[in-house]
Motif scaffolding. Structure first.
Motif, PDB file in Angstrom:
ATOM      1  N   ASP A 229       1.050  -1.187   0.040  1.00 16.59           N
ATOM      2  CA  ASP A 229       0.060  -0.227   0.024  1.00 16.59           C
ATOM      3  C   ASP A 229       0.903   1.323  -0.142  1.00 16.59           C
ATOM      4  O   ASP A 229       0.226   2.412  -0.717  1.00 16.59           O
ATOM      5  N   LEU A 232       2.246   1.901  -3.127  1.00 11.02           N
ATOM      6  CA  LEU A 232       1.179   2.598  -4.257  1.00 11.02           C
ATOM      7  C   LEU A 232       0.173   3.754  -4.180  1.00 11.02           C
ATOM      8  O   LEU A 232       0.102   4.081  -4.693  1.00 11.02           O
ATOM      9  N   ARG A 239      -0.732  -1.095 -12.038  1.00 11.79           N
ATOM     10  CA  ARG A 239      -1.533  -1.823 -12.378  1.00 11.79           C
ATOM     11  C   ARG A 239      -0.884  -3.010 -11.258  1.00 11.79           C
ATOM     12  O   ARG A 239      -1.062  -4.583 -10.419  1.00 11.79           O
ATOM     13  N   ARG A 242      -1.210  -3.581  -7.563  1.00  9.31           N
ATOM     14  CA  ARG A 242      -2.056  -3.066  -6.852  1.00  9.31           C
ATOM     15  C   ARG A 242      -2.862  -4.671  -6.903  1.00  9.31           C
ATOM     16  O   ARG A 242      -3.272  -5.348  -5.549  1.00  9.31           O
TER      17      ARG A 242
END
Length: 348
Positions: A229, A232, A239, A242
């Protein structure tokens, strides 16, 4: 320029092949040549080729069909495709790019322009260094548990094979494409990245964990998700990050909602995590760990099938059932050279 960069030139015109091949060879590239799409696919199967320069109009398999086949078949690494053609209308360019081509050049080719486009392709292909970073991060977690050996490689191979099989199923044809398959192959090794934060006394304990120890071990899913996270937040459109985050967080969730850390059920669980769940359990069953001996592939198959609709997504179990023979071959191909003996039950 890189003598280790391999380029495949495909054209049914021998003169064009000779001109393009000579141009690229002078720049230090390793050049393979083919006169039609079928020969090109054979060369791609046999060699590590990074870039394909192909004519559009060829007999048997034309350039568009070749690009489509490359995107469908070759998922371990990205192959950059340049279409060469005498066509130049906008709708034809769109058609070419939609087939899976990355770039487009109108004949007759201009050598400096071709080299510029080749170098642009190399920059894109170079992004696959992310694969090395991903695998290095995964190995960092695994390095604390020396009994797992080839676990990462097997899980990524199983995950990719399941995704490939599912791509043939009508219910997944609009969900699982070549990019999904490539991403799950790349990111599944990060499923246990959170184990970096688990104390050795729990992670390396021989034998069954106590209830308290098991609660500690379960935190590796949350730790892994938190780590990814953070990445991210820096790269919100990545992508692959994720998917990696979804896998790390949810590969111990169960279809019936009895898993952890969130007790997700059914399609609440991300698809990639549901696939890796089957791959991870199969590997846990068929290999020795510090806390268990290896079970037979027959026992592993029986366990996976019996847990359809309970632990595992029934559709993924159907895909597994179709390719069980391939799993057995992968067990043998990626067997650990040295294993150490000793109940799957109760361990992640």
């Amino acid at each position: 320029m890189n003598t280790r960069t391999s380029i495949l030139v495909v054209d049914d015109d021998d003169i064009a092949v000779e001109m393009i091949g000579s141009c690229l060879s002078r720049e230090g590239f390793q050049v393979f040549t083919a006169t039609d799409g079928r020969e090109a696919l054979e060369l791609l199967e046999q060699n590590d080729i990074q870039i394909v320069v192909t004519d559009w109009e060829m007999p048997a398999i034309n350039g568009l069909q070749l690009c489509r086949e490359i995107r469908h078949r070759f998922t371990e690494h990205y192959i950059y495709c340049i279409l060469l053609t005498s066509r130049g209308r906008n709708e034809e360019i769109v058609e070419g790019m939609a087939s899976g081509a990355d770039d487009f050049m109108v004949k007759p080719f201009n050598p400096p322009e071709l080299l510029a486009r080749i170098n642009a392709g190399l920059r894109l292909v170079g992004l696959e260094t992310r694969d090395l970073v991903i695998f290095a991060m995964a190995r960092l977690a695994e390095s604390r548990d020396t009994e797992t050996g080839q676990h990462l490689e097997r899980v990524r191979q199983y995950s990719r094979r399941l995704a490939q099989e599912m791509a043939q199923m009508p219910e997944f044809q609009d969900v699982i494409d070549g990019e999904f398959i490539r991403l799950i192959y790349q990111t599944s090794p990060l499923h246990d990245i959170g184990k970096v934060g688990i104390p050795d006394g729990v992670l390396l304990k021989p034998g069954k964990l106590t209830s308290d120890e098991f609660e500690v071990m379960k935190k590796h899913t949350i730790l892994g998700a938190d780590t990814l996270d953070a990445a991210l937040k820096k790269f919100p459109h990545a992508r692959f990050l994720r998917m990696a985050r979804d896998i790390a967080a949810s590969h111990h969730e169960k279809w019936n909602g009895d898993g952890y850390p969130q007790g997700l059920a059914g399609e609440e669980i991300p698809l990639a995590a549901r696939i890796v769940a089957v791959a991870d359990v199969y590997d846990a069953l068929t290999t020795r760990r510090i806390y268990k001996d290896a079970y037979s592939t027959e026992f592993a198959e029986k366990t996976i099938l019996e847990n359809a609709g309970k632990h595992f997504d029934p559709d993924i179990v159907t895909a597994f059932q179709r390719c069980m023979g391939d799993f057995v071959q992968l067990v043998e191909k990626y067997a650990d050279p040295i294993e150490v003996p000793i109940d799957y039950a109760g361990r992640p």
